[in-house]
Write a protein that holds these residues in place. Structure first.
Motif, mmCIF file in Angstrom:
data_model
loop_
_atom_site.group_PDB
_atom_site.id
_atom_site.type_symbol
_atom_site.label_atom_id
_atom_site.label_comp_id
_atom_site.label_asym_id
_atom_site.label_seq_id
_atom_site.Cartn_x
_atom_site.Cartn_y
_atom_site.Cartn_z
ATOM 1 N N ARG A 157 0.837 -1.211 0.000
ATOM 2 C CA ARG A 157 0.000 0.000 0.000
ATOM 3 C C ARG A 157 0.868 1.255 0.000
ATOM 4 N N GLN A 158 1.946 1.214 0.783
ATOM 5 C CA GLN A 158 2.852 2.361 0.852
ATOM 6 C C GLN A 158 3.480 2.650 -0.515
ATOM 7 N N PHE A 159 3.945 1.596 -1.185
ATOM 8 C CA PHE A 159 4.561 1.784 -2.503
ATOM 9 C C PHE A 159 3.523 2.245 -3.539
ATOM 10 N N ARG A 160 2.286 1.758 -3.390
ATOM 11 C CA ARG A 160 1.227 2.190 -4.300
ATOM 12 C C ARG A 160 0.928 3.686 -4.113
ATOM 13 N N LEU A 161 0.912 4.125 -2.865
ATOM 14 C CA LEU A 161 0.696 5.541 -2.573
ATOM 15 C C LEU A 161 1.846 6.401 -3.101
ATOM 16 N N LEU A 162 3.058 5.870 -2.966
ATOM 17 C CA LEU A 162 4.225 6.601 -3.471
ATOM 18 C C LEU A 162 4.131 6.786 -4.985
ATOM 19 N N LEU A 163 3.674 5.748 -5.673
ATOM 20 C CA LEU A 163 3.518 5.841 -7.122
ATOM 21 C C LEU A 163 2.440 6.873 -7.477
ATOM 22 N N GLU A 164 1.330 6.848 -6.733
ATOM 23 C CA GLU A 164 0.256 7.806 -6.985
ATOM 24 C C GLU A 164 0.732 9.238 -6.748
ATOM 25 N N VAL A 165 1.460 9.441 -5.654
ATOM 26 C CA VAL A 165 1.978 10.779 -5.331
ATOM 27 C C VAL A 165 2.975 11.232 -6.390
ATOM 28 N N LYS A 166 3.806 10.311 -6.836
ATOM 29 C CA LYS A 166 4.803 10.633 -7.873
ATOM 30 C C LYS A 166 4.114 11.106 -9.163
ATOM 31 N N GLU A 167 3.039 10.403 -9.533
ATOM 32 C CA GLU A 167 2.283 10.777 -10.734
ATOM 33 C C GLU A 167 1.638 12.153 -10.575
ATOM 34 N N LEU A 168 1.114 12.421 -9.392
ATOM 35 C CA LEU A 168 0.473 13.720 -9.138
ATOM 36 C C LEU A 168 1.492 14.855 -9.169
ATOM 37 N N LYS B 192 1.316 20.348 -2.433
ATOM 38 C CA LYS B 192 1.039 19.464 -1.290
ATOM 39 C C LYS B 192 -0.451 19.370 -0.977
ATOM 40 N N ALA B 193 -1.148 20.503 -0.993
ATOM 41 C CA ALA B 193 -2.583 20.512 -0.670
ATOM 42 C C ALA B 193 -3.369 19.703 -1.693
ATOM 43 N N GLN B 194 -3.014 19.845 -2.977
ATOM 44 C CA GLN B 194 -3.709 19.106 -4.041
ATOM 45 C C GLN B 194 -3.415 17.606 -3.956
ATOM 46 N N VAL B 195 -2.154 17.263 -3.640
ATOM 47 C CA VAL B 195 -1.774 15.857 -3.483
ATOM 48 C C VAL B 195 -2.563 15.232 -2.328
ATOM 49 N N ALA B 196 -2.633 15.956 -1.203
ATOM 50 C CA ALA B 196 -3.346 15.461 -0.019
ATOM 51 C C ALA B 196 -4.817 15.194 -0.335
ATOM 52 N N LYS B 197 -5.451 16.127 -1.022
ATOM 53 C CA LYS B 197 -6.875 16.007 -1.342
ATOM 54 C C LYS B 197 -7.133 14.863 -2.321
ATOM 55 N N THR B 198 -6.319 14.783 -3.376
ATOM 56 C CA THR B 198 -6.528 13.769 -4.414
ATOM 57 C C THR B 198 -6.217 12.361 -3.914
ATOM 58 N N ALA B 199 -5.101 12.226 -3.166
ATOM 59 C CA ALA B 199 -4.689 10.906 -2.672
ATOM 60 C C ALA B 199 -5.340 10.555 -1.337
ATOM 61 N N LYS B 200 -6.172 11.461 -0.823
ATOM 62 C CA LYS B 200 -6.864 11.271 0.462
ATOM 63 C C LYS B 200 -5.869 11.023 1.592
ATOM 64 N N LEU B 201 -4.895 11.926 1.678
ATOM 65 C CA LEU B 201 -3.879 11.870 2.724
ATOM 66 C C LEU B 201 -3.978 13.099 3.604
ATOM 67 N N HIS B 202 -3.526 12.972 4.848
ATOM 68 C CA HIS B 202 -3.394 14.149 5.698
ATOM 69 C C HIS B 202 -2.279 15.013 5.097
ATOM 70 N N PRO B 203 -2.433 16.361 5.079
ATOM 71 C CA PRO B 203 -1.392 17.226 4.490
ATOM 72 C C PRO B 203 0.006 16.949 5.033
ATOM 73 N N PHE B 204 0.083 16.650 6.332
ATOM 74 C CA PHE B 204 1.387 16.354 6.941
ATOM 75 C C PHE B 204 1.984 15.091 6.315
ATOM 76 N N ALA B 205 1.137 14.052 6.143
ATOM 77 C CA ALA B 205 1.597 12.802 5.541
ATOM 78 C C ALA B 205 1.934 13.002 4.069
ATOM 79 N N ALA B 206 1.151 13.839 3.392
ATOM 80 C CA ALA B 206 1.398 14.100 1.965
ATOM 81 C C ALA B 206 2.797 14.657 1.744
ATOM 82 N N GLY B 207 3.211 15.571 2.635
ATOM 83 C CA GLY B 207 4.556 16.142 2.533
ATOM 84 C C GLY B 207 5.632 15.083 2.669
ATOM 85 N N LYS B 208 5.412 14.128 3.583
ATOM 86 C CA LYS B 208 6.379 13.042 3.791
ATOM 87 C C LYS B 208 6.435 12.112 2.578
#
Length: 326
Positions: free
Chosen positions: A244-255, A262-278
């Motif tokens: 799941r972590q690697f899948r999220l990393l791929l999704e974030v990379k594409e975004l 960061k705010a757009q990544v968090a909203k689209t990937a359904k992540l907390h903004p703090f986690a999105a930054g990481k």
């Protein structure tokens, strides 16, 4: 939330409230604040509490129709009823015409904004979504909690607490209570105190494991794995979380490739903004091809376990070893 605080301050309450969202701590806080403000001095005669999906709407209506006993209103608290995910036309219609001598306070996890109940409460009362708070808000909240205990904490230590314990305010509150007991007699809470007593969330351990894999620190990655096994985490759940972590990393990379911030990544990937930054930082350690290969390998190891060709513990070990080789 600001509007609820104002209503509590002025004593001008609505006939119905809906508190919903992921943040249990905030829902509990505002439920209790409204209850205390509407029913001072611990009035239990005019208070009723219902919980669960077995709650009958007819009973709630009958109770709301009963005049309060030597008080302005009767408060009826209803939690986790599922009313806002199902059609409740009778109760929804009643809320529109209910008397001022009663107040419904609904507390739910999920709602359907298209439903009759949501629209009825919105028209007759007030709705507040209690979602996950951003890092800045959490830092202010942590500072406030610590100040109330007449202690101090540096911003870097507060950030470390969020990294270690996560962004759930209820979990953070529990960790703060442990810290207050641990630092009895001390003025300042340090990062060393946090490391000593605060429980690291499994998602953080998975994140650290992936970081160790990216850095080709095989022993460190395996140590994280053995720590999770010691905590009785099933190997297949660990493999699932890694995948799941690697899948999220791929999704974030594409975004990020599409220019998302960061705010757009968090909203689209359904992540907390703090986690999105990481995640945005971590995905730079892998190419798109590497991430796809790793995800495919995780599926292959899972298949080996399911078909009995490899035991579960060994499969995750081999997976970690393969991708953390220098």
């Amino acid at each position: 939330m600001k509007n609820i605080n104002e209503q509590i301050k002025t004593g001008q309450f609505k006939k119905a409230y809906l508190l919903y969202g992921e943040e249990t701590y905030l829902k509990r806080q505002y439920r209790d604040k409204l209850t205390k403000a509407m029913l001072p001095d611990g009035d239990t005669v005019n208070y009723a509490y219902y919980e669960g999906k077995g709650t009958e709407p007819e009973k709630l209506i009958d109770l709301a129709e009963t005049m309060p006993f030597f008080a302005e209103r009767r408060l009826i608290v209803v939690e986790n009823s599922g009313f806002f995910k199902n059609s409740m036309p009778k109760l929804a219609d009643y809320i529109k015409v209910m008397p001022d001598t009663a107040c419904f306070l609904f507390v739910e996890n999920e709602v359907d904004k298209r439903g009759k109940m949501y629209k009825a409460v919105k028209d007759a009362g007030y709705i507040s979504e209690m979602g996950r708070q951003d890092e800045k808000t959490l830092l202010y909240w942590i500072a406030g909690q610590i100040k109330r205990e007449e202690k101090q904490i540096k911003e870097s230590a507060a950030r470390f607490l969020i990294e270690r314990a996560g962004t759930d305010m209820e979990l953070l509150e529990n960790e703060l209570e442990k810290l207050f007991s641990y630092t009895l007699g001390k003025k300042e809470i340090t990062a060393e105190d946090i490391a000593a007593v605060c429980t690291a969330q499994i998602t953080n351990k998975i994140f650290d494991m992936v970081e160790a894999v990216a850095a080709k620190q095989q022993k460190k990655a395996l140590d994280y794995y053995y720590d999770l096994l010691a905590l009785k985490e099933p190997p297949m759940r660990i493999l699932y979380l890694l995948s799941r972590q690697f899948r999220l990393l791929l999704e974030v990379k594409e975004l990020m490739k599409q220019g998302y911030d960061k705010a757009q990544v968090a909203k689209t990937a359904k992540l907390h903004p703090f986690a999105a930054g990481k995640y945005m930082k971590q995905c730079r350690d892998f190419s798109r091809a590497q991430l796809k290969e790793i995800m495919e390998a995780a599926a292959e190891y899972e298949e080996l376990v399911k078909t009995g060709r490899l035991n579960d513990r060994m499969s995750v070990e081999l997976f970690i070893v393969k991708y953390s080789l220098a």
